[in-house]
Design a protein around this motif. Structure first.
Motif, PDB file in Angstrom:
ATOM      1  N   ASN A   7       2.927  -5.449   2.464  1.00  0.00           N
ATOM      2  CA  ASN A   7       3.300  -6.371   1.396  1.00  0.00           C
ATOM      3  C   ASN A   7       3.837  -5.659   0.156  1.00  0.00           C
ATOM      4  N   ALA A   8       3.550  -4.372   0.037  1.00  0.00           N
ATOM      5  CA  ALA A   8       4.014  -3.613  -1.129  1.00  0.00           C
ATOM      6  C   ALA A   8       5.439  -3.081  -0.954  1.00  0.00           C
ATOM      7  N   LEU A   9       5.979  -3.189   0.258  1.00  0.00           N
ATOM      8  CA  LEU A   9       7.304  -2.619   0.541  1.00  0.00           C
ATOM      9  C   LEU A   9       8.412  -3.602   0.164  1.00  0.00           C
ATOM     10  N   THR A  10       9.489  -3.082  -0.402  1.00  0.00           N
ATOM     11  CA  THR A  10      10.616  -3.935  -0.809  1.00  0.00           C
ATOM     12  C   THR A  10      11.826  -3.785   0.103  1.00  0.00           C
ATOM     13  N   TYR A  11      11.898  -2.689   0.872  1.00  0.00           N
ATOM     14  CA  TYR A  11      13.030  -2.456   1.776  1.00  0.00           C
ATOM     15  C   TYR A  11      12.605  -2.790   3.204  1.00  0.00           C
ATOM     16  N   GLY A  12      13.568  -3.290   4.004  1.00  0.00           N
ATOM     17  CA  GLY A  12      13.277  -3.553   5.407  1.00  0.00           C
ATOM     18  C   GLY A  12      14.538  -3.857   6.173  1.00  0.00           C
TER      19      GLY A  12
END
Length: 322
Positions: A7-12
């Motif tokens: 949930n803390a990641l912004t890239y995907g």
């Protein structure tokens, strides 16, 4: 532990079940967490998504950047009942975190949409627009990635399972012939919408598809057999796309020992949506004979497709072998 990091990641990356293409995304500075689940995809019935879209409830909604604020798009998607909003960039610029807006009041901040919102590359537009036309029940998954000097990877076991399930980078095609089924390995292109489980296979005329196609109207919804060489991949695929075909099976008559994966330049990717399955020279020639014989009988050859990630892995190993 896994979900907090996820949930803390912004890239995907955005994946569609059964489609070889996947696309980078950046999560907006507002909205909820990326769902740990795949959903059917819906391209907005009003292209820019500035008002609610019909039939989008329970689906990931795709809209184009522009015409209204990101916040308006997100509120309209939430009102539509969508599970997430994918905004396609309207230019080839870098991805960035979409802002909610400037100088929001406390009341406005409390009313921010709760659905997750992401921005994807413009090159995704062609494929995402066409998915519904060819596969109305295709499922999409947004998977956050953790990146470092060694590359990017998913961090949650559920995501890893979906990546394996969704993988369509390689597999087998089976073509019914007079002596039984012909089986051929394939490598899928780096672009394209979902690969179907079955199709009728028809030969392009001319077979290299380097000039206007003869009887193009008979290629609609068909898998089209094309020979490599004579012109760029892009030229061939665009001609077959314009005929309304479902996919391309390309015979690699230039390289008898390894399989190539058909690619395209960044400028070309936004135009291409048909998946291309490359088969070897040997298997391709055998398939060409079967298709030609069937066409003399006035029918198309039947083909089934089985996606198998390991086939792609094995051919990559052959290609990279010293």
């Amino acid at each position: 532990k896994f979900i907090e990091k996820r949930n803390a990641l912004t890239y995907g990356r955005l994946y569609v079940d059964g489609a070889p293409a996947n696309f980078q995304y950046v999560k907006a500075a507002f909205g909820g967490d990326i769902p740990l689940k795949a959903f059917e995809v819906q391209f907005s019935d009003n292209e820019f998504g500035c008002s609610p879209s019909a039939d989008a409830a329970g689906r990931i909604l795709v809209v184009v950047r522009g015409k209204c604020t990101y916040l308006q798009k997100a509120k309209a998607a939430e009102e539509s009942g969508s599970t997430a909003l994918v905004v396609v960039n309207d230019n080839n610029g870098d991805l960035f975190q979409l802002p909610a807006g400037h100088d929001l009041t406390n009341e406005e901040r409390e009313a921010l949409p709760s659905i997750p919102v992401v921005l994807v590359q413009q090159i995704a537009l062609g494929a995402l627009k066409e998915i519904e036309n060819f596969d109305a029940f295709a499922k999409m998954m947004l998977i956050p990635h953790d990146c470092n000097d060694d590359g990017c990877q998913s961090v949650h076991p559920v995501d890893m399972g979906f990546l394996s399930q969704f993988d369509s980078s390689g597999g087998h095609i089976f073509v019914s012939g007079p002596g039984g089924e012909l089986k051929a390995d394939f490598l899928a292109s780096s672009f394209g919408i979902t690969i179907p489980d079955e199709a009728l296979l028809t030969m392009a005329k001319p077979i290299d598809a380097c000039s206007d196609l003869v009887d193009a109207e008979f290629l609609k919804d068909q898998a089209v057999l094309v020979q490599r060489g004579g012109c760029q991949f892009y030229e061939k695929i665009i001609r077959v796309q314009k005929a309304g075909a479902r996919l391309v099976v390309m015979v690699d008559n230039l390289n008898p020992s390894v399989l190539d994966r058909v690619g395209a330049t960044t400028d070309q990717l936004s135009d291409l949506y048909l998946p291309v399955l490359m088969v070897t020279k040997e298997k391709g020639e055998a398939i060409t004979t079967v298709v030609a014989d069937k066409e003399e009988e006035g029918v198309s050859a039947s083909m089934t497709i089985s996606k198998n990630r390991q086939v792609g892995v094995q051919w990559e190993e052959v290609r990279n072998f010293p």
